[in-house]
Design a protein around this motif. Structure first.
Motif, short mmCIF file in Angstrom:
data_model
loop_
_atom_site.label_atom_id
_atom_site.label_comp_id
_atom_site.label_asym_id
_atom_site.label_seq_id
_atom_site.Cartn_x
_atom_site.Cartn_y
_atom_site.Cartn_z
N MET A 188 0.84 -1.17 0.00
CA MET A 188 0.00 0.00 0.00
C MET A 188 0.89 1.24 0.00
SD MET A 188 -2.70 1.28 2.87
CE MET A 188 -4.16 0.50 2.26
N ILE A 189 0.43 2.27 -0.69
CA ILE A 189 1.15 3.53 -0.69
C ILE A 189 0.23 4.64 -0.20
CG2 ILE A 189 2.73 2.91 -2.54
CD1 ILE A 189 1.06 4.58 -4.44
N ARG A 190 0.87 5.71 0.21
CA ARG A 190 0.10 6.90 0.54
C ARG A 190 0.87 8.10 0.01
NH1 ARG A 190 1.38 10.16 5.06
NH2 ARG A 190 3.17 9.39 6.19
N MET A 191 0.11 9.09 -0.40
CA MET A 191 0.71 10.33 -0.87
C MET A 191 1.08 11.16 0.36
SD MET A 191 0.61 9.63 -4.04
CE MET A 191 1.24 11.13 -4.77
N LEU A 192 2.26 11.74 0.34
CA LEU A 192 2.75 12.55 1.46
C LEU A 192 2.27 13.99 1.33
CD1 LEU A 192 6.42 11.25 1.61
CD2 LEU A 192 4.54 10.65 3.13
N ASP A 193 1.84 14.55 2.42
CA ASP A 193 1.43 15.95 2.47
C ASP A 193 2.65 16.83 2.70
OD1 ASP A 193 -1.30 15.28 2.28
OD2 ASP A 193 -1.43 14.97 4.44
N GLY A 194 2.49 18.12 2.47
CA GLY A 194 3.53 19.07 2.78
C GLY A 194 4.67 19.14 1.79
N MET A 195 4.47 18.62 0.59
CA MET A 195 5.52 18.68 -0.43
C MET A 195 5.52 20.07 -1.08
SD MET A 195 7.17 15.74 -0.79
CE MET A 195 7.13 15.44 0.96
N PRO A 196 6.70 20.51 -1.53
CA PRO A 196 6.75 21.78 -2.26
C PRO A 196 5.93 21.67 -3.55
CG PRO A 196 8.96 21.00 -1.72
CD PRO A 196 8.01 19.90 -1.38
N GLU A 197 5.55 22.80 -4.08
CA GLU A 197 4.79 22.82 -5.33
C GLU A 197 5.58 22.09 -6.42
OE1 GLU A 197 2.94 25.99 -8.50
OE2 GLU A 197 3.38 26.65 -6.46
N GLY A 198 4.90 21.22 -7.13
CA GLY A 198 5.52 20.49 -8.22
C GLY A 198 6.22 19.20 -7.83
N VAL A 234 5.62 10.10 -2.09
CA VAL A 234 4.97 8.81 -2.00
C VAL A 234 5.70 7.97 -0.96
CG1 VAL A 234 4.34 6.71 -3.26
CG2 VAL A 234 4.38 8.91 -4.45
N GLU A 235 4.94 7.35 -0.07
CA GLU A 235 5.52 6.47 0.94
C GLU A 235 4.89 5.09 0.83
OE1 GLU A 235 6.42 6.30 5.72
OE2 GLU A 235 4.79 7.58 5.01
N THR A 236 5.72 4.06 0.84
CA THR A 236 5.20 2.70 0.86
C THR A 236 4.93 2.32 2.31
OG1 THR A 236 7.36 1.69 1.04
CG2 THR A 236 6.51 2.03 -1.17
#
Length: 122
Positions: free
Chosen positions: A1-11, A15-17
């Motif tokens: 399962m993966i989840r998208m990480l919050d708080g990334m810079p624009e662009g 992704v974290e497994t």
């Protein structure tokens, strides 16, 4: 399962497994995010985080991973791998020449540096 990480810079996509990767992880989560990135900026900058509990990939996930890599080949700008798995970093470095865009491996303690690098700020 993966989840998208919050708080990334624009662009930058983060992704974290969380355990084992499945084809559904790619088709249901990652590919739509990549499509959005390409539509919005024409570029893909991604940070891939693999922690200690990573359990591998199902065969369908490996196929989706391969297809993802050749999709929008010219859009791939920076790929940052973040992990303490030596085998994963070694393999990544070994095949970095064959990856689209720039590719660099970081340790888990360097995740902030990986995000900064992926954003193109170094």
């Amino acid at each position: 399962m993966i989840r998208m990480l919050d708080g990334m810079p624009e662009g930058v996509l983060g992704v974290e497994t969380l355990d084992r990767l499945t084809a559904e992880d790619y088709t249901g989560t990652l590919l739509p995010a990549l499509d959005t990135a390409v539509k919005e900026s024409g570029k893909i900058r991604i940070v891939l985080v693999f922690r200690a509990k990573f359990e591998g990939m199902e065969p369908g996930a490996a196929w989706q991973d391969l297809k993802m890599g050749v999709r929008d080949w010219n859009a791939w700008e920076r790929i940052a791998l973040v992990t303490d798995h030596a085998w994963m970093k070694d393999g990544f470095r070994l095949f970095a020449w064959a990856m689209p865009g720039e590719a660099r491996a970081f340790g888990l303690a360097e995740q902030d540096d990986a995000v900064t690098w992926a954003a193109g700020k170094r």
